[in-house]
Structure formats: C-alpha cells, structure tokens
Design a protein around this motif. Structure first.
Motif, PDB file in Angstrom:
ATOM      1  N   GLY A  11       9.071   3.400   4.583  1.00 12.97           N
ATOM      2  CA  GLY A  11       7.867   4.159   4.895  1.00 12.97           C
ATOM      3  C   GLY A  11       7.710   4.347   6.389  1.00 12.97           C
ATOM      4  O   GLY A  11       8.596   4.004   7.176  1.00 12.97           O
ATOM      5  N   ASP A  12       6.565   4.882   6.799  1.00  9.08           N
ATOM      6  CA  ASP A  12       6.303   5.114   8.217  1.00  9.08           C
ATOM      7  C   ASP A  12       6.242   3.808   9.003  1.00  9.08           C
ATOM      8  O   ASP A  12       6.564   3.770  10.193  1.00  9.08           O
ATOM      9  CB  ASP A  12       4.985   5.876   8.402  1.00  9.08           C
ATOM     10  CG  ASP A  12       5.061   7.300   7.852  1.00  9.08           C
ATOM     11  OD1 ASP A  12       6.197   7.810   7.707  1.00  9.08           O
ATOM     12  OD2 ASP A  12       4.005   7.882   7.581  1.00  9.08           O
ATOM     13  N   ARG A  13       5.782   2.735   8.346  1.00 12.44           N
ATOM     14  CA  ARG A  13       5.719   1.415   8.994  1.00 12.44           C
ATOM     15  C   ARG A  13       6.463   0.422   8.109  1.00 12.44           C
ATOM     16  O   ARG A  13       5.860  -0.378   7.395  1.00 12.44           O
ATOM     17  CB  ARG A  13       4.259   1.007   9.190  1.00 12.44           C
ATOM     18  CG  ARG A  13       3.513   1.900  10.185  1.00 12.44           C
ATOM     19  CD  ARG A  13       2.014   1.744  10.081  1.00 12.44           C
ATOM     20  NE  ARG A  13       1.587   0.365  10.312  1.00 12.44           N
ATOM     21  CZ  ARG A  13       0.334  -0.037  10.179  1.00 12.44           C
ATOM     22  NH1 ARG A  13      -0.604   0.805   9.820  1.00 12.44           N
ATOM     23  NH2 ARG A  13       0.015  -1.293  10.411  1.00 12.44           N
ATOM     24  N   PRO A  14       7.803   0.473   8.130  1.00 10.44           N
ATOM     25  CA  PRO A  14       8.598  -0.374   7.232  1.00 10.44           C
ATOM     26  C   PRO A  14       8.476  -1.856   7.573  1.00 10.44           C
ATOM     27  O   PRO A  14       8.209  -2.222   8.729  1.00 10.44           O
ATOM     28  CB  PRO A  14      10.029   0.128   7.447  1.00 10.44           C
ATOM     29  CG  PRO A  14      10.019   0.719   8.812  1.00 10.44           C
ATOM     30  CD  PRO A  14       8.651   1.310   8.996  1.00 10.44           C
ATOM     31  N   GLY A 230       6.805   2.438  -0.868  1.00 11.14           N
ATOM     32  CA  GLY A 230       7.529   3.021   0.251  1.00 11.14           C
ATOM     33  C   GLY A 230       7.540   4.533   0.192  1.00 11.14           C
ATOM     34  O   GLY A 230       7.569   5.207   1.228  1.00 11.14           O
ATOM     35  N   ASP A 232       5.042   6.252  -1.382  1.00 15.05           N
ATOM     36  CA  ASP A 232       3.673   6.771  -1.502  1.00 15.05           C
ATOM     37  C   ASP A 232       2.680   5.689  -1.102  1.00 15.05           C
ATOM     38  O   ASP A 232       2.070   5.047  -1.951  1.00 15.05           O
ATOM     39  CB  ASP A 232       3.423   7.221  -2.952  1.00 15.05           C
ATOM     40  CG  ASP A 232       2.005   7.746  -3.184  1.00 15.05           C
ATOM     41  OD1 ASP A 232       1.349   8.140  -2.190  1.00 15.05           O
ATOM     42  OD2 ASP A 232       1.559   7.755  -4.341  1.00 15.05           O
ATOM     43  N   LEU A 233       2.508   5.506   0.206  1.00 18.89           N
ATOM     44  CA  LEU A 233       1.619   4.457   0.695  1.00 18.89           C
ATOM     45  C   LEU A 233       0.191   4.673   0.231  1.00 18.89           C
ATOM     46  O   LEU A 233      -0.494   3.747  -0.197  1.00 18.89           O
ATOM     47  CB  LEU A 233       1.665   4.390   2.226  1.00 18.89           C
ATOM     48  CG  LEU A 233       0.609   3.484   2.869  1.00 18.89           C
ATOM     49  CD1 LEU A 233       0.841   2.034   2.487  1.00 18.89           C
ATOM     50  CD2 LEU A 233       0.601   3.636   4.388  1.00 18.89           C
ATOM     51  N   ARG A 234      -0.308   5.894   0.311  1.00 23.11           N
ATOM     52  CA  ARG A 234      -1.739   6.144   0.129  1.00 23.11           C
ATOM     53  C   ARG A 234      -2.143   6.573  -1.278  1.00 23.11           C
ATOM     54  O   ARG A 234      -3.207   7.137  -1.488  1.00 23.11           O
ATOM     55  CB  ARG A 234      -2.218   7.174   1.157  1.00 23.11           C
ATOM     56  CG  ARG A 234      -2.047   6.660   2.564  1.00 23.11           C
ATOM     57  CD  ARG A 234      -2.636   7.564   3.621  1.00 23.11           C
ATOM     58  NE  ARG A 234      -2.471   6.969   4.929  1.00 23.11           N
ATOM     59  CZ  ARG A 234      -3.281   6.068   5.475  1.00 23.11           C
ATOM     60  NH1 ARG A 234      -4.346   5.676   4.800  1.00 23.11           N
ATOM     61  NH2 ARG A 234      -3.054   5.574   6.667  1.00 23.11           N
TER      62      ARG A 234
END
Length: 358
Positions: A11-14, A230, A232-234
């Motif tokens: 993700g954006d913040r792995p 990872g 789809d965080l939101r």
C-alpha cells in the motif's frame, strides 16, 4: 528472534507483520527516531507492558505506561481523551510513538489515539490475543465505540509494524483462543479454503497454542488480510469482504452491550450470512451447511434467540455497510467467491435468521 515470519502489507504506507516467538527486541526498530513511546495496556497485562517498556528503555526510548480499561470498556472517547491528556502532559511530538498491548479493543484504541494526536503519529500494535493477531492489529482500521454502535468513530491509520508474538497464546484462556478462530474461519470462506481443510482435518490441533497447525492458520489468516487491505486501505471496495458475517455480529454485540466475545458474534453472523447467500440463490446448500459444521467442530456458538430479531434488524440499519436506508451484506457466490447483496427482502432476511434462531 529465531524463526520469524515477515508478512508484508502493501500500500501507500507499507509495513510488515512479524509472526514468531520472543519478538519484543524488534519493537524499537519500528519506532526508530522516537524519544518517547506511550505504552497502552489493560490491567491484566501490566507485566507484559513492563517487558515492552524495558525493551524500549534498553534502546534509549522513554516509555510512558498508560493503563486503560480492559476489553470493550476501554474503547470509548472518554478513555481516548484521557490518553490524549497524558500525551500532552508528557510533551509528545510528531516523532514519538504509541504502542498498544492487548486484544483487539486495546489495539483499536491505541491506533485511534495515535491517528488523532497531532493528526497522526506512529504506532505499533502488540496483540496478545488470537483475535488481535489475525484481525484488529492488521490493516490500519482504528476506532472507538459510541452509544450509536461499534466502531462508528475512527480513522484509517496504518501502523509502523505489527508484532504477533506467539508466546502470549500459551497463557490465553482456551475460550478466547477458540473465539479468535472465528476470524480465521472467515478468511477460509472468503479467500483461502485451505484454512477450512486444516481445521476440519484436526480441530484439536487448531486450538493447540504451541502447535505448528495454529501458527500456520495464523499466518494464512494474516496473509489474507494483508492482501486485501494492501489493495484497499479505506474500505472503498475489496476490503468490504473482510466484514463477512460482521453485519449481524455487530448488531448482536450492540444488543449484548458488548458483553459477547467478538468471535462468538462473528460465528453466529457467518451462519446468517451463509444462509442469506443460499436463500438469495447465490450459494450452494453444501457450502452454506459447511459454516455450521466447521464452527461447531471448534466449539463456537451457532445460535441466538429468535425474539432478538427486531432489535438486530434495527441495529443493522445503522451498520457502516448500509447506504441510506438500504441494507448491504457481504455474501458468497461460492466458496472463496465473496460478493455484495444489496437490499434483500425482509422475508429473506428473516428466513436467514431462522437458521441461527431455531
């Protein structure tokens, strides 16, 4: 830290989820650069919190122990506010960190406190329950409960890492261990059927905290969740599948004033979801029946009182997955084929509930 499994969450913040035994030595590295680290914990985990504080101190950090109420009693805005007050008094800055030690309730609270302090500081969940390891601690969903329902106030705030130290399972009450397996079973139905096969082959091994079978189940469930969150965080799409069985489960928890174990409510909720899938013409009879068989073999509850239905239906209407007045449910179109059912007829819902209230 021998034999550590690292499961990446993209993700954006792995970040990584570490699974193994004796992992506390890895904690300071996850909050490198911090001066202070708040250590949130419930009273029964005072010794574990002291061990965490010692690990942080040995690395040159200043720990700030914060004791919070146990279980769901700690997941309130009042408790969060008290934690913020303590962070403020200690002079916490953006480079400092929060560590949450406990089950899913404490890690949810710790993540929310971290997400909201200075609009977001680093945090690390150190789950001490099976439920926390496979569910609450992974994915960055944080929050507290309100009078309106469970987890309706919160934030998406990925952790810096997750430490799943299997040593803590050795002393976990058997009932809590089994309750946590409900979330593992869920992962089997929505993504990884091998989980179901392992449990069906030897349910006793699945509940042995020191056995290889349970570790495999933990790692499989974490990999399922890591893959989903990872992408789809939101919770805008794919991540919704992780709520399989949870719409009814959250309604049960609200009706019970959070006195039921989350895993017990999820077990009943999955029976309902499986039957709802079947009655909607989307799932075969055998897979629907498999829910009850697997959960029963683990000793999880599969029934709830028939007279509760009106209360449960009302509670489901304010569920996070609802859209306006339209109910939405995660269902199965087949084993490991999750989908969304929107606006089912009330008679279909009532029929599905009869499967858990007979």
């Amino acid at each position: 830290m021998n034999d550590v499994t690292r499961i990446p969450v993209p993700g954006d913040r792995p970040y990584d989820v570490l699974v193994g035994r004796g992992l506390l030595g890895a904690l300071p590295g996850l909050v490198d650069g911090a001066v202070r680290a708040a250590v949130l914990h419930a009273p029964p985990l005072k010794e574990r919190a002291a061990a965490v504080a010692d690990a942080l101190s040995a690395a040159g950090l200043r720990p700030l122990p914060i004791e919070v109420p146990d279980a769901e009693a700690g997941k309130s805005i009042d408790v969060a506010a008290r934690c913020w007050d303590e962070l403020g008094a200690a002079g916490f800055t953006r480079t400092d960190a929060v560590v949450g030690i406990g089950g899913g309730a404490v890690t949810d609270l710790a993540g929310f406190v971290a997400a909201s302090w200075l609009r977001g500081v680093r945090w690390v969940p150190v789950p001490t329950s099976l439920l926390g390891m496979v569910d609450a601690a992974v994915g960055g969903k944080t929050g507290v409960n309100t009078a309106a329902g469970k987890n309706l106030v919160g934030a998406f705030h990925p952790p810096a890492g997750v430490l799943c130290d299997l040593d803590v399972l050795d002393t976990l009450p058997a009932d809590d261990l089994v309750a946590g397996l409900a979330e593992v079973v869920k992962c089997g139905f929505i993504v990884d059927p091998a989980i179901l096969g392992r449990i069906e082959a030897d349910p006793a091994a699945a509940t042995d905290p020191r056995g290889a079978a349970l570790r495999e189940l933990v790692e499989r469930a974490i990999r399922v969740k890591a893959r989903v969150v990872g992408a789809d965080l939101r919770e805008s799409g794919l991540r919704e599948i992780l709520n399989y069985g949870h719409t009814l489960a959250h309604a049960i928890e609200k009706r019970e004033q959070y006195g039921w174990k989350h895993g017990h409510a999820v077990a009943v909720g999955m029976i309902f979801a499986g039957e709802l899938s079947r009655l909607s013409g989307r799932l075969d009879d055998a897979t629907a029946a498999r829910h009850r068989a697997v959960l029963t073999r683990l000793g999880l509850p599969v029934a709830y009182p028939p007279e509760a239905w009106p209360d449960l239906l009302a509670a489901m209407r304010v569920d996070k997955k609802a859209r306006a007045d339209t109910l939405r449910f995660v269902v199965l179109d087949g084993l490991a084929q999750p989908g969304i059912l929107t606006g089912p007829a009330e008679e279909t819902l009532a029929g599905a509930y009869r499967a858990v209230s007979g």
